[in-house]
Design a protein around this motif. Structure first.
Motif, mmCIF file in Angstrom:
data_model
loop_
_atom_site.group_PDB
_atom_site.id
_atom_site.type_symbol
_atom_site.label_atom_id
_atom_site.label_comp_id
_atom_site.label_asym_id
_atom_site.label_seq_id
_atom_site.Cartn_x
_atom_site.Cartn_y
_atom_site.Cartn_z
ATOM 1 N N ASP A 1 42.298 -4.269 -12.393
ATOM 2 C CA ASP A 1 41.935 -3.251 -13.385
ATOM 3 C C ASP A 1 42.285 -3.782 -14.776
ATOM 4 O OD1 ASP A 1 41.398 -0.994 -14.852
ATOM 5 O OD2 ASP A 1 42.999 0.217 -13.969
ATOM 6 N N PRO A 2 41.318 -4.378 -15.468
ATOM 7 C CA PRO A 2 41.607 -4.987 -16.774
ATOM 8 C C PRO A 2 42.159 -4.018 -17.815
ATOM 9 C CG PRO A 2 39.439 -5.651 -15.985
ATOM 10 C CD PRO A 2 39.942 -4.586 -15.068
ATOM 11 N N GLN A 3 41.900 -2.708 -17.669
ATOM 12 C CA GLN A 3 42.359 -1.731 -18.655
ATOM 13 C C GLN A 3 43.739 -1.171 -18.341
ATOM 14 O OE1 GLN A 3 39.228 1.110 -18.650
ATOM 15 N NE2 GLN A 3 37.867 -0.142 -19.911
ATOM 16 N N CYS A 4 44.385 -1.648 -17.288
ATOM 17 C CA CYS A 4 45.669 -1.052 -16.896
ATOM 18 C C CYS A 4 46.758 -1.253 -17.949
ATOM 19 C CB CYS A 4 46.128 -1.587 -15.540
ATOM 20 S SG CYS A 4 46.728 -3.269 -15.575
ATOM 21 N N SER A 5 46.696 -2.331 -18.716
ATOM 22 C CA SER A 5 47.748 -2.561 -19.709
ATOM 23 C C SER A 5 47.560 -1.703 -20.955
ATOM 24 C CB SER A 5 47.802 -4.035 -20.093
ATOM 25 O OG SER A 5 46.570 -4.429 -20.649
ATOM 26 N N THR A 6 46.349 -1.188 -21.177
ATOM 27 C CA THR A 6 46.107 -0.374 -22.369
ATOM 28 C C THR A 6 46.052 1.123 -22.056
ATOM 29 O OG1 THR A 6 43.707 -0.600 -22.091
ATOM 30 C CG2 THR A 6 44.812 -2.227 -23.478
ATOM 31 N N ARG A 7 45.969 1.472 -20.788
ATOM 32 C CA ARG A 7 45.860 2.877 -20.394
ATOM 33 C C ARG A 7 47.199 3.580 -20.566
ATOM 34 N NH1 ARG A 7 44.475 2.548 -15.038
ATOM 35 N NH2 ARG A 7 42.434 1.907 -15.679
ATOM 36 N N CYS B 1 46.498 8.502 -16.262
ATOM 37 C CA CYS B 1 46.550 8.067 -14.852
ATOM 38 C C CYS B 1 46.907 9.202 -13.905
ATOM 39 C CB CYS B 1 47.560 6.954 -14.672
ATOM 40 S SG CYS B 1 47.134 5.457 -15.558
ATOM 41 N N ARG C 1 46.064 -6.734 -13.695
ATOM 42 C CA ARG C 1 45.000 -6.977 -14.670
ATOM 43 C C ARG C 1 43.739 -7.511 -13.998
ATOM 44 N NH1 ARG C 1 49.274 -8.340 -18.207
ATOM 45 N NH2 ARG C 1 49.225 -10.491 -17.518
#
Length: 82
Positions: free
Chosen positions: A68-74, A79, A65
């Motif tokens: 890449d702050p958006q990794c948990s919502t992607r 990817c 996180r």
């Protein structure tokens, strides 16, 4: 040869490269570093991962996180390259 005790041992060979020596298997694997501080951090992280898997998972997610702050919502599909 320098040795640190734990679930895995830290060994330093004559060339100055540090190796991890698991007590269970006895097979040495290179840590690819000659820096003693970095080698101790690597073996400490490995021992913590073995002893506290849930904490290790939470730390890994926190590191992801931070990068890449958006990794948990992607979604997984976004990817992978097509």
């Amino acid at each position: 040869m320098m040795v640190v005790q734990g679930a895995d041992r830290l060994c330093k060979r004559d060339g100055g490269v540090f190796y991890i020596h698991p007590n269970a298997t006895g097979r040495q694997t290179s840590l690819s570093t000659k820096d003693p501080k970095e080698a101790k951090e690597l073996i400490t992280a490995k021992n913590h991962a073995a002893n506290k898997p849930l904490l290790n998972l939470a730390l890994g997610k926190a590191y992801l996180r931070a990068v890449d702050p958006q990794c948990s919502t992607r979604r997984k599909a976004s990817c992978s390259p097509r």
